[in-house]
Design a protein around this motif. Structure first.
Motif, PDB file in Angstrom:
ATOM      1  N   UNK A 262      13.355 102.423  37.983  1.00 28.83           N
ATOM      2  CA  UNK A 262      12.699 103.329  39.648  1.00 28.83           C
ATOM      3  C   UNK A 262      12.405 101.503  40.857  1.00 28.83           C
ATOM      4  N   UNK A 263      12.075 100.097  40.364  1.00 25.63           N
ATOM      5  CA  UNK A 263      11.799  99.205  40.666  1.00 25.63           C
ATOM      6  C   UNK A 263      10.564  98.659  40.649  1.00 25.63           C
ATOM      7  N   UNK A 264       9.392  99.574  39.929  1.00 25.12           N
ATOM      8  CA  UNK A 264       8.383  99.197  39.893  1.00 25.12           C
ATOM      9  C   UNK A 264       7.790  98.643  39.456  1.00 25.12           C
ATOM     10  N   UNK A 265       7.163  98.012  39.734  1.00 25.39           N
ATOM     11  CA  UNK A 265       5.904  96.883  38.819  1.00 25.39           C
ATOM     12  C   UNK A 265       4.910  96.815  37.786  1.00 25.39           C
ATOM     13  N   UNK A 266       5.632  96.636  36.413  1.00 21.80           N
ATOM     14  CA  UNK A 266       4.974  97.474  35.428  1.00 21.80           C
ATOM     15  C   UNK A 266       4.465  96.666  34.318  1.00 21.80           C
ATOM     16  N   UNK A 267       3.574  96.862  33.810  1.00 21.23           N
ATOM     17  CA  UNK A 267       2.421  95.704  32.143  1.00 21.23           C
ATOM     18  C   UNK A 267       3.166  96.609  31.166  1.00 21.23           C
ATOM     19  N   UNK A 268       2.950  96.202  29.748  1.00 19.49           N
ATOM     20  CA  UNK A 268       3.081  97.036  28.530  1.00 19.49           C
ATOM     21  C   UNK A 268       2.544  96.221  27.774  1.00 19.49           C
ATOM     22  N   UNK A 269       1.925  96.481  26.599  1.00 20.86           N
ATOM     23  CA  UNK A 269       1.019  95.650  25.498  1.00 20.86           C
ATOM     24  C   UNK A 269       2.253  95.396  24.441  1.00 20.86           C
ATOM     25  N   UNK A 288       5.621  97.748  18.100  1.00 21.70           N
ATOM     26  CA  UNK A 288       4.447  99.387  19.381  1.00 21.70           C
ATOM     27  C   UNK A 288       4.204  98.849  20.544  1.00 21.70           C
ATOM     28  N   UNK A 289       4.075  99.302  21.271  1.00 20.31           N
ATOM     29  CA  UNK A 289       3.704  98.988  22.562  1.00 20.31           C
ATOM     30  C   UNK A 289       3.602 100.375  23.474  1.00 20.31           C
ATOM     31  N   UNK A 290       2.497 100.016  24.449  1.00 24.19           N
ATOM     32  CA  UNK A 290       2.094 100.741  25.447  1.00 24.19           C
ATOM     33  C   UNK A 290       1.274 100.339  27.130  1.00 24.19           C
ATOM     34  N   UNK A 291       1.690 101.421  27.638  1.00 22.60           N
ATOM     35  CA  UNK A 291       1.691 101.217  28.731  1.00 22.60           C
ATOM     36  C   UNK A 291       0.811 100.420  29.515  1.00 22.60           C
ATOM     37  N   UNK A 292      -0.095  99.708  30.016  1.00 25.55           N
ATOM     38  CA  UNK A 292      -1.388  98.958  30.267  1.00 25.55           C
ATOM     39  C   UNK A 292      -1.268  98.595  31.917  1.00 25.55           C
ATOM     40  N   UNK A 295      -4.368  99.228  33.719  1.00 20.69           N
ATOM     41  CA  UNK A 295      -5.013  97.810  33.356  1.00 20.69           C
ATOM     42  C   UNK A 295      -5.474  96.449  33.674  1.00 20.69           C
ATOM     43  N   UNK A 296      -3.946  96.485  34.131  1.00 24.52           N
ATOM     44  CA  UNK A 296      -3.542  94.717  34.376  1.00 24.52           C
ATOM     45  C   UNK A 296      -3.932  94.818  35.899  1.00 24.52           C
ATOM     46  N   UNK A 297      -3.028  96.070  36.934  1.00 23.74           N
ATOM     47  CA  UNK A 297      -4.194  96.405  37.833  1.00 23.74           C
ATOM     48  C   UNK A 297      -5.114  96.145  38.092  1.00 23.74           C
ATOM     49  N   UNK A 298      -5.696  97.023  37.741  1.00 24.73           N
ATOM     50  CA  UNK A 298      -7.467  96.304  37.908  1.00 24.73           C
ATOM     51  C   UNK A 298      -8.371  95.442  37.453  1.00 24.73           C
ATOM     52  N   UNK A 299      -7.936  94.202  36.820  1.00 23.39           N
ATOM     53  CA  UNK A 299      -7.658  93.860  35.980  1.00 23.39           C
ATOM     54  C   UNK A 299      -7.672  91.790  37.272  1.00 23.39           C
ATOM     55  N   UNK A 300      -6.101  92.600  38.115  1.00 27.26           N
ATOM     56  CA  UNK A 300      -6.069  91.578  38.654  1.00 27.26           C
ATOM     57  C   UNK A 300      -6.637  91.937  39.917  1.00 27.26           C
ATOM     58  N   UNK A 301      -7.211  93.402  40.486  1.00 25.71           N
ATOM     59  CA  UNK A 301      -7.602  93.953  41.078  1.00 25.71           C
ATOM     60  C   UNK A 301      -9.301  93.194  41.305  1.00 25.71           C
ATOM     61  N   UNK A 302      -9.860  93.308  40.356  1.00 26.14           N
ATOM     62  CA  UNK A 302     -11.131  92.642  40.177  1.00 26.14           C
ATOM     63  C   UNK A 302     -10.867  91.246  40.090  1.00 26.14           C
ATOM     64  N   UNK A 303      -9.707  90.367  39.302  1.00 26.47           N
ATOM     65  CA  UNK A 303     -10.180  88.613  39.919  1.00 26.47           C
ATOM     66  C   UNK A 303      -9.731  88.607  41.300  1.00 26.47           C
ATOM     67  N   UNK A 304      -8.550  89.035  41.945  1.00 24.84           N
ATOM     68  CA  UNK A 304      -8.577  89.513  43.453  1.00 24.84           C
ATOM     69  C   UNK A 304     -10.547  89.329  44.130  1.00 24.84           C
ATOM     70  N   UNK A 305     -10.582  90.008  43.166  1.00 22.46           N
ATOM     71  CA  UNK A 305     -12.110  91.158  44.013  1.00 22.46           C
ATOM     72  C   UNK A 305     -13.310  89.399  43.967  1.00 22.46           C
TER      73      UNK A 305
END
Length: 450
Positions: A262-269, A288-292, A295-305
């Motif tokens: 759908x064009x959304x930027x996503x992250x997998x572990x 095995x992989x899981x959608x994170x 979590x990654x968006x929260x890390x990016x936001x925390x880094x930006x903060x």
């Protein structure tokens, strides 16, 4: 006393036979194949025991018609049916299993030494079918019955062994089925997508969550490769990762960014491990992989903060902002602190405590005052943060010591840093240089006194 000769190549079995017969009251002697003729010629021998490794001896023994002049008992493997029949055909009086106990051997010997059954004196012509060839041999009826009974016993033993093996096989198959069912249940209920590939990169297994992630049924995934699902450059990267896992036989773990359908930027572990066959050879890769993404968006936001906060702190060039963890180790040292004290952030963060910028005598004196106030000893970082631990803040004048050893007077406010649960995770100290003000106050005081 009956004299017996034992012909057996196996030294341990030979010595055991001689010992068992001797203990039973017989005169038993172990002899080699070459010594048999001499012993028979010079001694009265009552019985000859022959192991199946020396059965050719039967062709050279003296006979009285169809009978040997000395009774012969052969020790032979019950599975060797042709050997049993051949020894009986040659004239042996009987046979025993090589695995017979001492008691069984002694009992058999005693039986043979007793008189022969008169009903068993006539030979009988028997035709034996073996390997498509008809062979005529002469047996005494009792010996043939004995041989056939032994063969039947052996067949029954083999039948019991076969049934036991079948039972064990069914148990193993049942355990395997249960193990496979458990594995299937496990991989289908894991909150992670799971797959397997062979060495050529073809998918050999895909669990439910992987099918959902690919928006395809397993039939459209099994047998295909990464090139069927991803852009070529990304598929090439995945193949390189797979080959690395197989060649190094080590796990591979990473967090990858991708663009969803759908064009959304996503992250997998992703975690990939080698798959081995029963011989320990790698036959593929399991992952095995899981959608994170969250979590990654929260890390990016925390880094930006943190970046924004650091920018604010660095903009406060006229005040020192120093933060520590709960143990007093500095983890924030802003530009104002660097300008005020002459240290760099690299020299302080993770390496020093605020003690390095304070007068030891001043800290000790304040600790003594607090000890009298609270009734127990205070030293080190506790002198600065006790009020903050109690949910208060403390504002006091302190003397800071610069890197070059010079002093300045500051107004220091210390408060606690708390996490989301309200637990203290560190302390924050904000200091303002009041040296100029203190000098002005001192000058005014002296002017008034003059």
């Amino acid at each position: 006393m009956s004299r017996m000769l034992v012909v057996e190549r196996d030294a341990a079995r030979r010595d055991g036979l001689v010992s068992a017969l001797t203990n039973a009251g017989f005169r038993a002697k172990a002899v080699s194949l070459a010594e048999v003729a001499g012993q028979l010629a010079s001694h009265r021998v009552e019985l000859l025991l022959v192991g199946d490794g020396d059965l050719r001896l039967l062709d050279d023994l003296p006979r009285n018609g169809d009978e040997f002049t000395v009774p012969v008992l052969t020790l032979i493997d019950l599975g060797n049916v042709s050997g049993i029949l051949a020894s009986l055909s040659a004239g042996a009086s009987g046979f025993l299993s090589r695995d017979s106990s001492s008691e069984q051997i002694v009992a058999k010997v005693k039986s043979l030494l007793r008189s022969v059954d008169p009903n068993d004196s006539d030979p009988h012509q028997i035709t034996i079918l073996g390997d498509g060839t008809l062979t005529e041999r002469t047996y005494r009826l009792a010996r043939l019955v004995e041989a056939l009974e032994a063969v039947c016993d052996d067949i029954r033993t083999l039948q019991l062994r076969y049934e036991e093996e079948q039972l064990q096989r069914r148990k193993v198959e049942q355990a395997l089925m249960e193990s496979e069912a458990f594995y299937q249940s496990l991989v289908e209920t894991l909150p992670m997508a799971m797959f397997r590939k062979d060495l050529q990169g073809h998918v050999t297994f895909a669990n439910r969550l992987l099918c959902e992630a690919f928006c395809r049924p397993s039939e459209e995934i099994i047998g295909r490769t990464d090139y069927d699902f991803f852009p070529r450059d990304l598929a090439e990267k995945y193949r390189i990762d797979d080959r690395r896992v197989v060649e190094t036989r080590q796990n591979f773990e990473t967090t990858e960014e991708f663009q969803a359908q759908d064009g959304e930027r996503r992250f997998t572990h992703v975690v990939k491990t080698p798959v081995y066959d029963a011989s320990g050879n790698p036959v593929g890769v399991q992952g095995i992989f899981s959608d994170v993404t969250d979590k990654e968006r929260a890390k990016i936001e925390l880094s930006q903060t943190k970046t924004r906060l650091q920018a604010v702190l660095d903009a406060a060039t006229q005040m020192s902002v120093i933060a520590t963890d709960v143990n007093g180790l500095i983890d924030v040292f802003n530009t104002g602190a660097a300008r005020m004290l002459g240290y760099t952030a690299e020299e302080m963060i993770g390496k020093q405590t605020p003690a390095i910028i304070h007068l030891e005598s001043e800290v000790r004196k304040r600790g003594e005052e607090m000890s009298q106030q609270f009734g127990h000893s205070f030293q080190g970082i506790d002198v600065f943060v006790e009020y903050a631990r109690r949910g208060q803040h403390e504002e006091r004048e302190w003397t800071y010591v610069r890197k070059d050893g010079s002093h300045l007077t500051v107004n220091l406010i210390v408060t606690a840093r708390r996490d989301r649960d309200g637990q203290i995770e560190g302390f924050l100290g904000i200091a303002t240089d009041i040296s100029a003000r203190k000098k002005a106050e001192e000058a005014m005081r002296k002017a008034k006194e003059a």
